[in-house]
Design a protein around this motif. Structure first.
Motif, PDB file in Angstrom:
ATOM      1  N   UNK A   1     -19.889  -6.126  -1.558  1.00 23.91           N
ATOM      2  CA  UNK A   1     -18.794  -6.811  -0.879  1.00 23.91           C
ATOM      3  C   UNK A   1     -17.634  -6.940  -1.852  1.00 23.91           C
ATOM      4  N   UNK A   2     -16.456  -7.238  -1.321  1.00 22.97           N
ATOM      5  CA  UNK A   2     -15.267  -7.239  -2.164  1.00 22.97           C
ATOM      6  C   UNK A   2     -15.160  -8.470  -3.053  1.00 22.97           C
TER       7      UNK A   2
ATOM      8  N   UNK B   1      -9.072  -0.940  -3.448  1.00 23.50           N
ATOM      9  CA  UNK B   1      -7.988  -1.060  -2.475  1.00 23.50           C
ATOM     10  C   UNK B   1      -8.238  -2.198  -1.481  1.00 23.50           C
ATOM     11  N   UNK B   2      -9.439  -2.766  -1.517  1.00 20.63           N
ATOM     12  CA  UNK B   2      -9.787  -3.839  -0.579  1.00 20.63           C
ATOM     13  C   UNK B   2      -9.778  -5.215  -1.248  1.00 20.63           C
TER      14      UNK B   2
ATOM     15  N   UNK C   1     -14.987  -7.883  -7.213  1.00 15.96           N
ATOM     16  CA  UNK C   1     -13.926  -8.318  -8.133  1.00 15.96           C
ATOM     17  C   UNK C   1     -14.508  -9.017  -9.366  1.00 15.96           C
TER      18      UNK C   1
ATOM     19  N   UNK D   1      -6.991  -7.731  -3.680  1.00 15.10           N
ATOM     20  CA  UNK D   1      -5.595  -7.799  -4.072  1.00 15.10           C
ATOM     21  C   UNK D   1      -5.507  -7.860  -5.599  1.00 15.10           C
TER      22      UNK D   1
ATOM     23  N   UNK E   1       0.829  -1.201   0.000  1.00 15.44           N
ATOM     24  CA  UNK E   1       0.000   0.000   0.000  1.00 15.44           C
ATOM     25  C   UNK E   1       0.860   1.245   0.000  1.00 15.44           C
TER      26      UNK E   1
ATOM     27  N   UNK F   1     -13.331   0.159  -3.298  1.00 14.62           N
ATOM     28  CA  UNK F   1     -13.181  -1.302  -3.138  1.00 14.62           C
ATOM     29  C   UNK F   1     -11.944  -1.841  -3.858  1.00 14.62           C
TER      30      UNK F   1
END
Lengths: 277, 277, 277
Positions: free
Chosen positions: A247-248, A201-202, A252, A204, A152, A199
């Motif tokens: 939600x992450x 950044x949340x 994605x 990978x 980060x 999101x």
């Protein structure tokens, strides 16, 4: 180039990729390697990943461009990475460098130093990484103190502007600083691309896969247009994906869907501004 | 065997897997390793992945079958792959070979040559890869010119028919050529399996994970039935997943869901035709 | 501590993580490495993965805690793993050990033996793995016969209770046995956490990623609370994800969503019971 000319070039790059499915091979980290491949495929490219020196050389010659990410180094990378970068440079093949986690470990430092003469066409990183790379290469705007914390960034995109310009001036290519917005420069013009989602950044790999997508575009466009095309489709897809997920995990998936569905027209019209260096 | 007898055998293989959860270990590439494992689990199998020579040997002896994919070679594979293949052959354990990107790099060529005497029970690849492997092994229908472009096939499935038959005649097992349809042969009979989705070419790993699933079925059925069962569940799941997705991210998720939900009956009834060699 | 005190500590750990985004580096297997990172990010942590000895050392010193999983060993791990564990121990950094597939291969056995003096703060495994590790370390409740079958446990959670207590007494930390329920002990108290979903056994990486999440919590809480917090959010997210999915692909995505959405309050209130050793 004015804004409209740039937009036309972005649209053209995106269209050529969708039609020709160019190969952009990668040597990249194992954490996000699947995401990189699927993002490259989603925008229309072809993906292939390798670890060994002669395979790196083969991909360098075979593909239209290449993506090198130093995220999870293996011992063999001591041979593979400098050799592949050299082959890319000597064959005038565009390549994208992602100096992930610069500052961690001796091999990473050594390899990143070795890359300097092979002038990556696009360098993509967060602000901390771009500043640290400029420092490692003794360029203006850099720092010899790594401020990298994991993967980060701890500093804002704007802070890396002079480092980005210095790197682009050295390579003759483009530099992309990723963060709350994306700053892309070829050393004389600076474009700032807007959009995206918190999101990103949340999960990978949004940075790594962006580098892989920039390599796909670099196989059909100049480095500045390739980097801005990548940032544009990422900011567009991030905004769109966020609208129908909470939600992450599902973000994605929706993000890859939006990469796949984004039209050349929509990507070229994603918001960006231009400024002088 | 006539068509109905084959369908009964497919249904039986699928049911035994769902009940007994057989272990099919893998040595496979890092790009799609997660997809391989999740696909194997979705159809009812058990997955385990390794890199080291003695671990390959242990998995070879412990599992009901094994999957070997040469996609992203590491230096240790020079020892691990031939040794594991030898152990599999000597212990009469079925194994599936995926000659991904044959033609790229010297180790890949060396290892694939070494595999010849260890006769993989199932060889799965796209048309280019099957033709190139037959060529490497000096069998009929092969070519010494690699036409492989990244991991995509540049020729049609039918073109690889004679190479597939020659390979199956050599191994005494089965060969599966993946593409717009799937051609499976044991050297005397040829089955062509239909279905799937265009989107399977726009995600990474649909071929690799199919190889892993064939290994799961190979632990409970003969190579021809195992390969056809794998192709059938993939073609079925691809068709079904496509119906309720509009992007490649959600397609991949829906595809795993459909692998998980497909019944033995439905898989055995997925369309295929039979023809003589 | 009584139940209410534990619940307050769990809620506090979860909240601190969400606010401070602590770094928990990992050396983990390539099959599930992406899932580990995304799960760590979903609960609020920061992830970074490495392979090389000096990078392991750097992450050990830089992070609040670390996660070590021996799932897919590479040759370099012979150096990296014991060295990193030693640095963690000497710097009093909490670390989570996941003895995946203990019993397969000589390096795995050697490395796991070497870990004994470096006392992992949390050991997480299925019942077979916990019993086998206690055996390898010559502790009560262990066995010298590995009963591990791939990565699945062949014995029930309760069977591993004495091995778990013995391991926790040795390390002075906590041990978590994953299975149909989760048994967590610090050697004197035993907590049993309930919930989850059958589907967690039909995807790869629910165990690995739980270990990674426990490492995130271990950077802000004592080992017992960290392990119980991890088990609680996993059991909660598993139950919730199952309610709106019917296949394993969408289950995994929904599961990450639920990790991301779970509040400190909800996690702390997930059902668990306490018992004396």
């Amino acid at each position: 180039m004015n804004k409209q000319e740039i937009q036309i070039k972005i649209a053209k790059a995106v269209e050529i990729v969708k039609e020709s499915k160019p190969l952009a091979g990668s040597i990249t980290n194992s954490v996000t390697i699947n995401f990189v491949a699927n993002a490259q495929l989603a925008v229309g490219g072809t993906a292939a990943m390798v670890y060994l020196p002669d395979e790196g050389e083969t991909l360098a010659k075979l593909g239209g461009a290449m993506y090198i990410n130093v995220g999870t180094l293996l011992p063999i990378y001591e041979d593979t990475l400098p050799h592949t970068a050299k082959v890319l440079f000597e064959n005038q093949k565009p390549w994208v460098l992602d100096p992930v986690a610069i500052g961690i470990g001796s091999l990473r430092t050594k390899v990143l130093e070795q890359f300097k003469p092979y002038k990556p066409s696009v360098i993509r990183g967060n602000a901390s990484e771009i500043i640290a790379l400029a420092g490692l290469w003794n360029l203006e705007g850099g720092t010899d103190t790594s401020t990298v914390h994991g993967v980060d960034s701890t500093v804002s995109v704007r802070t890396a502007k002079s480092a980005a310009v210095a790197l682009a001036s050295w390579t003759g290519g483009a530099v992309a600083v990723s963060g709350e917005m994306d700053l892309i420069t070829d050393g004389s013009t600076v474009a700032v691309s807007y959009g995206g989602s918190e999101m990103m950044t949340a999960i990978t790999g949004s940075g790594c896969s962006l580098g892989g997508v920039m390599a796909v575009y670099a196989s059909v466009a100049d480095p500045f247009i390739a980097a801005l095309s990548g940032a544009s489709v990422y900011n567009l897809a991030g905004m769109r994906a966020e609208q129908h997920t909470d939600g992450t995990g599902s973000f994605q998936i929706a993000f890859i869907d939006e990469l796949y569905k984004a039209s050349a027209q929509d990507i070229s019209m994603n918001e960006f501004t231009l400024e002088e260096v």
